[in-house]
Motif scaffolding. Structure first.
Motif, PDB file in Angstrom:
ATOM      1  N   ASN A  41       0.766  -1.225   0.000  1.00 26.55           N
ATOM      2  CA  ASN A  41       0.000   0.000   0.000  1.00 26.55           C
ATOM      3  C   ASN A  41       0.811   1.296   0.000  1.00 26.55           C
ATOM      4  O   ASN A  41       0.786   2.057   0.967  1.00 26.55           O
ATOM      5  CB  ASN A  41      -0.861   0.001   1.266  1.00 26.55           C
ATOM      6  N   ILE A  42       1.490   1.542  -1.071  1.00 26.80           N
ATOM      7  CA  ILE A  42       2.224   2.799  -1.165  1.00 26.80           C
ATOM      8  C   ILE A  42       1.288   3.881  -1.718  1.00 26.80           C
ATOM      9  O   ILE A  42       0.630   3.683  -2.734  1.00 26.80           O
ATOM     10  CB  ILE A  42       3.446   2.660  -2.094  1.00 26.80           C
ATOM     11  N   THR A  43       1.179   4.993  -1.008  1.00 27.98           N
ATOM     12  CA  THR A  43       0.361   6.108  -1.492  1.00 27.98           C
ATOM     13  C   THR A  43       1.225   6.969  -2.406  1.00 27.98           C
ATOM     14  O   THR A  43       2.202   7.556  -1.957  1.00 27.98           O
ATOM     15  CB  THR A  43      -0.130   6.969  -0.317  1.00 27.98           C
ATOM     16  N   PRO A  44       0.876   7.042  -3.677  1.00 25.17           N
ATOM     17  CA  PRO A  44       1.724   7.807  -4.591  1.00 25.17           C
ATOM     18  C   PRO A  44       1.635   9.315  -4.346  1.00 25.17           C
ATOM     19  O   PRO A  44       0.602   9.813  -3.924  1.00 25.17           O
ATOM     20  CB  PRO A  44       1.181   7.457  -5.968  1.00 25.17           C
ATOM     21  N   VAL A  45       2.715   9.993  -4.556  1.00 19.71           N
ATOM     22  CA  VAL A  45       2.713  11.455  -4.513  1.00 19.71           C
ATOM     23  C   VAL A  45       3.094  11.874  -5.915  1.00 19.71           C
ATOM     24  O   VAL A  45       4.248  11.807  -6.293  1.00 19.71           O
ATOM     25  CB  VAL A  45       3.746  11.979  -3.500  1.00 19.71           C
ATOM     26  N   VAL A  55       4.504   7.416  -0.402  1.00 22.77           N
ATOM     27  CA  VAL A  55       4.732   7.373   1.039  1.00 22.77           C
ATOM     28  C   VAL A  55       3.996   6.171   1.642  1.00 22.77           C
ATOM     29  O   VAL A  55       3.002   5.718   1.102  1.00 22.77           O
ATOM     30  CB  VAL A  55       4.247   8.670   1.738  1.00 22.77           C
ATOM     31  N   ILE A  56       4.500   5.661   2.743  1.00 24.97           N
ATOM     32  CA  ILE A  56       3.804   4.586   3.448  1.00 24.97           C
ATOM     33  C   ILE A  56       3.668   4.937   4.920  1.00 24.97           C
ATOM     34  O   ILE A  56       4.310   5.872   5.416  1.00 24.97           O
ATOM     35  CB  ILE A  56       4.543   3.222   3.335  1.00 24.97           C
ATOM     36  N   ASN A  57       2.813   4.200   5.568  1.00 23.08           N
ATOM     37  CA  ASN A  57       2.625   4.342   7.001  1.00 23.08           C
ATOM     38  C   ASN A  57       3.432   3.258   7.683  1.00 23.08           C
ATOM     39  O   ASN A  57       3.130   2.074   7.573  1.00 23.08           O
ATOM     40  CB  ASN A  57       1.129   4.188   7.314  1.00 23.08           C
ATOM     41  N   GLY A  60       2.837   4.424  12.227  1.00 24.97           N
ATOM     42  CA  GLY A  60       2.506   5.780  12.630  1.00 24.97           C
ATOM     43  C   GLY A  60       3.419   6.858  12.085  1.00 24.97           C
ATOM     44  O   GLY A  60       3.162   8.027  12.280  1.00 24.97           O
ATOM     45  N   ASN A  61       4.486   6.467  11.415  1.00 23.18           N
ATOM     46  CA  ASN A  61       5.346   7.476  10.797  1.00 23.18           C
ATOM     47  C   ASN A  61       5.147   7.457   9.289  1.00 23.18           C
ATOM     48  O   ASN A  61       4.958   6.394   8.698  1.00 23.18           O
ATOM     49  CB  ASN A  61       6.814   7.199  11.101  1.00 23.18           C
ATOM     50  N   ILE A  62       5.185   8.646   8.704  1.00 19.46           N
ATOM     51  CA  ILE A  62       5.083   8.720   7.253  1.00 19.46           C
ATOM     52  C   ILE A  62       6.488   8.580   6.679  1.00 19.46           C
ATOM     53  O   ILE A  62       7.382   9.346   7.018  1.00 19.46           O
ATOM     54  CB  ILE A  62       4.487  10.063   6.810  1.00 19.46           C
ATOM     55  N   THR A  64       8.928   8.212   3.285  1.00 20.93           N
ATOM     56  CA  THR A  64       9.030   8.412   1.841  1.00 20.93           C
ATOM     57  C   THR A  64       9.740   7.202   1.228  1.00 20.93           C
ATOM     58  O   THR A  64      10.721   6.711   1.776  1.00 20.93           O
ATOM     59  CB  THR A  64       9.871   9.667   1.556  1.00 20.93           C
ATOM     60  N   ILE A  66      11.766   5.646  -1.977  1.00 20.87           N
ATOM     61  CA  ILE A  66      12.503   5.965  -3.196  1.00 20.87           C
ATOM     62  C   ILE A  66      12.612   4.704  -4.044  1.00 20.87           C
ATOM     63  O   ILE A  66      13.024   3.649  -3.551  1.00 20.87           O
ATOM     64  CB  ILE A  66      13.914   6.495  -2.861  1.00 20.87           C
ATOM     65  N   GLU A  93      14.814  11.381  10.288  1.00 14.00           N
ATOM     66  CA  GLU A  93      13.654  10.765   9.653  1.00 14.00           C
ATOM     67  C   GLU A  93      14.039   9.439   8.988  1.00 14.00           C
ATOM     68  O   GLU A  93      15.221   9.130   8.842  1.00 14.00           O
ATOM     69  CB  GLU A  93      13.008  11.705   8.640  1.00 14.00           C
TER      70      GLU A  93
END
Lengths: 153, 689
Positions: A41-45, A55-57, A60-62, A64, A66, A93
């Motif tokens: 489940n990668i949320t594309p930006v 980005v992934i969860n 609880g941390n976002i 990034t 690559i 991070e």
């Protein structure tokens, strides 16, 4: 980085995680790796740089992600059940590196590690800290700081 | 500490029952965890809250030092120092506030001799207050100085090239005042070391926006300036709206959200205009707002869609600083409180996002930054220019539209028999119940249903309006419950169709019959508006008399007490729509009051002056031609004779903002049109006072 190398030198052996990015066999020092996770489940930006997969969860941390294939200009990696995300720390991070497959973790003798040539398969040598000679193949050890460097791009 | 313990217990319980596969138990425990987390969240947040007094107190010194330096006499009034805000906000609000205060002192409040010349008290006042409003904290900075000098703002804005002459000519007064927020703007003729160094209010805005705040300015020349800053209580958890764009979820912070608009079919063709070059505008209640396509800003598609060719669109109207614009989204998902998480350094170049959040299912949703979207789409520079050009061209048009918009009514669309559509003004509906036909009991010639231990009398539409198709034999029925003469009664109908807002004209003649007020065209169907009061009162004449008796008794009672001569009170009704006029008139005449009518604000004011000693109460519409209700009230209040006269707005334009404005200018009450009982109750209240 220099300090870290010294640290490894004293131990003579260093633990490496071996993985593939396209046809390239790479490695990261295990001390630089926080964890290795499966792709989920990668949320594309969309408007980010091309090499940013999204980005992934992570608990609880976002984080990034690559796409190392794009980063190394091999073309976007296809994600399948072997794909993994290697989570590394960048200052305060976390960043994930999407790679094709992680196949081994081994102890490498530092004497078998040579400095990188000025380019590896057409890539800038700056991306690597060294080449580890295995029995049948060469493994390029990634320079995390350089890969995560934002200013350069 | 107890809470933490409880949370652990609840967690243990959850672990335990998740193994037992007893779903009910899991639900129950999940609910408990939810409750405890909410309490814990509140408790933890409370520890982060600090009172704004910390920031306010330093202004005592700032004001004292500055006023002596500037040779001004200024009193500082602080209010609401106990209002609490999140620590991070308290820490960063100081600088922008100081900037505003310095501005007020330097440009706003005049020197004592100028003040005396202007007929003002020698001492100027700066009032800084903080208060809670609708889940936000508002900080207002009010000075009684010279106000924003429009001429100077115009000249300066032209000089510095912020706007063109053409744009200036089309600007409303408020927009001119808001020019002070533009980058590079300063009206101080002489640069002092206090302010006017070119670092203007735009920096204040940028800083405030970072905190999720919005600023509003209101200035009357010669009387002073009011700045209002609206801030969220906390930055960590923000209420926001989740929307979906191309099957992905995005969050829009509620604080930036103005309203949601859905357009379909013809309406879409009407209200959306394509300006070419990929930009469009939406026409919304006489305003033109730039429109951006979320799919485009988020680079999901590269091509620009022609919005007016879609079947329907959802638009979120957002406010970024002083600019309002619409974002076209695919659908609305939910509104929820989200926890803001920062994005990684690699993504800091994506200015469209304010961060990310984690949804209930564990996936990540990005939070839209309305300021970022605004600047990445160049909404201010390019579109604004086009937009101004455009608004110039459509001025005539807009005026036409305004006539139509007047008296928007929210209607509940229902069905009785087959194929006949009816409408009930939404304002008077108390609630809607679903029932089975078998629940209705027929007793003593009347129908009723048992409801929460009480009897709820029921009426059928066909009992009075004989010409309509009867409801027929249906098992599932709907009752629309409303209040009449302090009773709840229900009207039996077969189906609820929709809730619509319509501005179509009400035809009060063609279909008028007992129980039907008139007709209106909704979605190309002729729709009959049900007159609930007439329906019930005709069937139960006793109820009407009861109420009438009561009001008259009260008036007689008053007469006996000798407070006032016993005479029938006179009510002035200002209302431009004939239909509503007839309705309101009949409401009040029904219970025995006399009326004087006027078709707009100007006529009403005239009527009021002509019958100054006769009129006891005013009922006024807000949207009227020539002079609107606000203007009418203002002018009436300005006359000493009417300073205490009860004035009530009866309108379909509701909403907090309008209501607040109304109360500010002296309206006693804000009522919804066609709510007969409420209108009568309030009339009685004010007339018996």
């Amino acid at each position: 980085m220099i300090n870290k190398n010294k640290h490894f030198d004293e131990h003579i052996e260093v633990e490496l995680a071996i993985f593939h990015i396209g046809k390239l066999t790479c490695a990261l020092k295990s001390l630089e790796i926080q964890e290795i996770i499966r792709v989920d489940n990668i949320t594309p930006v969309y408007e980010a740089e091309e090499c940013i997969k999204g980005v992934i969860n992570l608990r609880g941390n976002i984080v990034t992600i690559i796409d190392m294939g794009v980063k190394f200009s091999f073309g976007a990696l296809k994600t399948d059940k072997n794909s993994r995300i290697i989570i590394v720390r960048m200052k305060d991070e976390m960043v994930g590196l999407l790679v094709d497959m992680v196949d081994d973790i081994l102890l490498a003798d530092v004497t078998n590690i040579d400095p990188p040539s000025s380019n590896v398969k057409g890539l800038s040598g700056a991306f690597f800290t060294g080449i580890y000679k295995m029995e049948h193949s060469l493994v390029s050890i990634l320079n995390v700081d350089e890969i995560l460097n934002i200013e350069k791009k | 500490m107890t809470l933490a313990g409880e949370l652990v217990l609840a967690r243990n319980q959850l672990n335990q029952c998740s193994e037992s596969e007893n779903l009910d138990l899991v639900h129950e425990t999940a609910q408990r965890v939810d409750l405890i987390t909410a309490e814990l969240q509140e408790a933890v947040m409370a520890t982060r809250m600090q009172s704004i007094g910390i920031v306010f107190h330093k202004f005592n010194r700032v004001v004292r030092d500055l006023s002596s330096k500037l040779g001004k006499d200024i009193a500082l009034v602080l209010e609401g120092e106990e209002v609490e805000l999140d620590k991070t906000i308290i820490e960063s609000i100081g600088d922008p506030l100081t900037h505003i205060v310095r501005n007020s002192l330097d440009h706003g409040i005049e020197t004592p001799d100028k003040r005396i010349a202007a007929g003002k008290p020698e001492q100027g006042t700066l009032k800084i207050s903080a208060y809670h409003e609708a889940g936000h904290v508002v900080i207002s900075i009010i000075d009684d100085g010279a106000g924003v000098n429009r001429e100077r703002v115009r000249a300066k804005a032209l000089e510095s090239g912020i706007v063109t002459q053409e744009q200036l000519d089309n600007m409303k007064d408020k927009e001119i005042v808001e020019l002070i927020f533009k980058p590079g703007f300063s009206t101080a003729e002489v640069v002092t070391d206090v302010s006017g160094r070119g670092v203007g209010m735009d920096v204040v805005i940028t800083n405030l926006t970072k905190l999720g705040g919005v600023i509003d300015v209101d200035s009357v020349e010669g009387e002073g300036t009011t700045l209002k800053i609206k801030l969220p209580l906390t930055l960590a958890i923000i209420p926001s709206l989740l929307v979906s764009v191309a099957d992905r979820s995005f969050a829009i912070p509620q604080v930036n959200l103005v309203e949601l608009v859905r357009l379909t079919g013809d309406e879409l063709q009407d209200k959306i205009e394509n300006l070419g070059g990929g930009s469009s505008v939406i026409r919304l209640r006489g305003k033109l707002l730039p429109l951006v396509d979320a799919q485009e800003i988020l680079k999901i598609v590269n091509k620009t869609r022609d919005l007016s060719e879609l079947a329907s669109i959802n638009i979120a109207i957002v406010k970024a600083g002083e600019t309002e614009y619409g974002i076209v989204i695919d659908s609305l998902l939910d509104s929820s409180e989200i926890v803001v998480k920062p994005l990684g350094k690699h993504l800091k170049r994506c200015i469209n996002y304010a961060g990310a959040t984690i949804l209930g299912d564990g996936t990540v949703a990005l939070i839209l930054d309305v300021m970022g979207v605004k600047s990445s789409m160049n909404l201010t520079s390019i579109n604004q220019a086009k937009f101004d050009e455009y608004s110039d061209a459509t001025v005539v048009d807009e005026d036409d539209e305004r006539v139509d918009i007047r008296d928007k009514q929210s209607l509940l669309l229902v069905e009785n028999g087959d194929k006949e559509q009816f409408a009930i003004p939404l304002g008077i509906v108390a609630r809607i119940e679903k029932i089975k036909a078998s629940q209705i009991e027929h007793i003593g010639g009347r129908n009723a249903i048992q409801y929460r231990g009480d009897t709820l009398p029921l009426f059928y539409l066909e009992e009075l309006a004989k010409d309509i198709t009867p409801i027929g034999d249906k098992e599932n029925l709907i009752i629309v419950v409303f209040k009449i003469s302090n009773r709840e009664v229900g009207i039996v109908l077969s189906e609820i169709l929709d809730v619509v807002e319509t501005d179509s004209k009400v035809d009060a003649f063609t279909y008028k019959q007992p129980g039907i007020m008139g007709s209106v065209i909704v979605d190309e169907h002729i729709t009959l508006i049900i007159d609930m009061y007439e329906l019930v009162y005709t069937l139960m004449p006793k109820w009407r008399n009861e109420q009438k008796d009561e009001s008259i008794k009260e008036i007689i009672h008053q007469g006996e007490q000798g407070k006032e001569e016993a005479r029938t009170p006179v009510i002035l009704i200002a209302e431009d729509s004939k239909f509503f006029m007839t309705q309101i008139k009949s409401f009040v005449e029904d219970i025995g009051y006399e009326t004087i009518t006027a078709e707009d604000g100007a006529l009403a004011l005239q009527a009021l002056k002509d019958n100054a000693d006769k009129i006891d109460l005013v009922l006024t519409d807000i949207e009227m031609p020539n002079m609107d209700g606000f203007e009418f009230t203002k002018l009436a209040r300005a006359d000493e004779r009417f300073a205490k006269l009860p004035m009530i707005a009866v309108t379909s334009v509701s909403g907090e903002e309008a209501e607040k404005k109304g109360k500010d200018i002296g309206l006693d009450e804000y009522l919804v049109k066609l709510d007969r009982d409420q209108i009568i109750e309030r009339c009685n209240y004010y007339l018996n006072k």
